[in-house]
Design a protein around this motif. Structure first.
Motif, short mmCIF file in Angstrom:
data_model
loop_
_atom_site.label_atom_id
_atom_site.label_comp_id
_atom_site.label_asym_id
_atom_site.label_seq_id
_atom_site.Cartn_x
_atom_site.Cartn_y
_atom_site.Cartn_z
N SER A 176 0.40 -1.44 -0.10
CA SER A 176 0.02 0.07 -0.17
C SER A 176 1.03 0.82 -0.03
O SER A 176 0.19 1.68 -0.18
CB SER A 176 -0.87 0.44 1.38
N GLY A 177 1.77 0.20 0.11
CA GLY A 177 3.12 2.54 0.18
C GLY A 177 2.96 2.66 1.74
O GLY A 177 3.29 4.29 1.75
N HIS A 178 2.36 2.76 2.22
CA HIS A 178 1.80 3.39 3.83
C HIS A 178 3.21 3.27 5.13
O HIS A 178 2.66 4.10 5.67
CB HIS A 178 0.60 3.13 4.46
N ARG A 179 3.49 2.64 5.43
CA ARG A 179 4.58 1.97 5.98
C ARG A 179 6.01 2.19 4.96
O ARG A 179 6.11 1.85 3.96
CB ARG A 179 4.51 0.41 6.46
N PRO A 180 7.33 2.52 6.25
CA PRO A 180 8.40 2.66 5.25
C PRO A 180 8.83 0.73 5.27
O PRO A 180 8.88 0.32 5.39
CB PRO A 180 9.60 3.15 6.41
N ASP A 181 10.49 0.92 3.83
CA ASP A 181 10.52 0.23 3.15
C ASP A 181 11.25 -0.94 4.00
O ASP A 181 11.74 0.49 5.13
CB ASP A 181 11.25 0.25 2.12
N ILE A 182 12.17 -1.80 4.04
CA ILE A 182 13.04 -2.18 5.18
C ILE A 182 13.76 -3.23 4.44
O ILE A 182 13.53 -3.79 3.77
CB ILE A 182 12.35 -3.26 6.31
N TRP A 183 15.31 -2.85 3.87
CA TRP A 183 16.00 -3.58 3.64
C TRP A 183 16.41 -4.33 5.04
O TRP A 183 17.74 -3.76 6.39
CB TRP A 183 17.33 -2.84 3.04
N ILE A 184 17.31 -5.09 4.60
CA ILE A 184 17.97 -6.43 4.84
C ILE A 184 19.09 -6.77 4.42
O ILE A 184 19.19 -7.12 3.73
CB ILE A 184 17.18 -8.12 5.66
N SER A 185 19.77 -5.94 5.06
CA SER A 185 20.98 -5.53 4.00
C SER A 185 22.82 -6.52 5.01
O SER A 185 22.89 -5.99 6.05
CB SER A 185 21.76 -4.20 4.24
N PRO A 186 23.89 -6.96 3.80
CA PRO A 186 24.32 -7.71 4.26
C PRO A 186 25.40 -6.96 4.70
O PRO A 186 26.04 -5.73 3.94
CB PRO A 186 24.88 -9.10 3.55
N ALA A 187 26.15 -7.70 6.08
CA ALA A 187 27.50 -6.17 6.29
C ALA A 187 28.60 -7.60 7.38
O ALA A 187 28.13 -8.97 7.92
CB ALA A 187 26.64 -5.19 7.30
N ASP A 188 29.41 -7.28 7.33
CA ASP A 188 30.97 -7.94 7.52
C ASP A 188 30.91 -7.29 9.34
O ASP A 188 31.33 -8.39 9.83
CB ASP A 188 31.53 -8.01 6.79
#
Length: 130
Positions: free
Chosen positions: A54-66
């Motif tokens: 719906s675009g009403h909530r922020p995106d969440i990115w699950i991003s790998p990090a060392d």
């Protein structure tokens, strides 16, 4: 003021955390990332997108990090009732500590987050560490 567009959760294993945070937040994994998760074909630095259709909530990115500090680089405060708390635990969260007005939980990689009852969410008290 700018609007919040996205939250980035750094992790060691996006294959573990993307399904967890999708279940906990109710945000589905973006269609193109569903295939990459299923095929285990993410590149070493490729993030997974959780997006509200719906675009009403922020995106969440699950991003790998060392290099990740303990207990992680995020701290989210979620609001939920007893049934939602049970669902979060069923999804793989663990209880870190029970406090009088909220619970500190950890995701499968140890990133801590708080779960506040709905009645506490709009009170004047903010959980410590904020």
């Amino acid at each position: 003021m700018p609007d919040l567009a996205a939250i980035v959760i750094h992790c060691r294993d996006p294959y573990l955390l993307a399904p967890f945070w999708s279940a906990v937040t109710g945000l589905p994994v973006a269609e193109e990332d569903q295939v990459r998760l299923a095929d285990r074909s993410l590149g070493p630095t490729e993030a997974v997108l959780l997006r509200d259709p719906s675009g009403h909530r922020p995106d969440i990115w699950i991003s790998p990090a060392d290099d990740l500090p303990a207990p992680g680089r995020i701290h989210l405060d979620l609001v939920g009732d007893a049934e939602e708390r049970a669902a979060v635990l069923d999804a793989g969260a663990t209880v870190v500590r029970e406090l009088p007005r909220w619970t500190v939980l950890a995701d499968p990689e140890g990133n801590e987050f708080c779960l506040l009852p709905r009645a506490e969410a709009h009170g004047d008290q903010t959980p410590p560490g904020h």
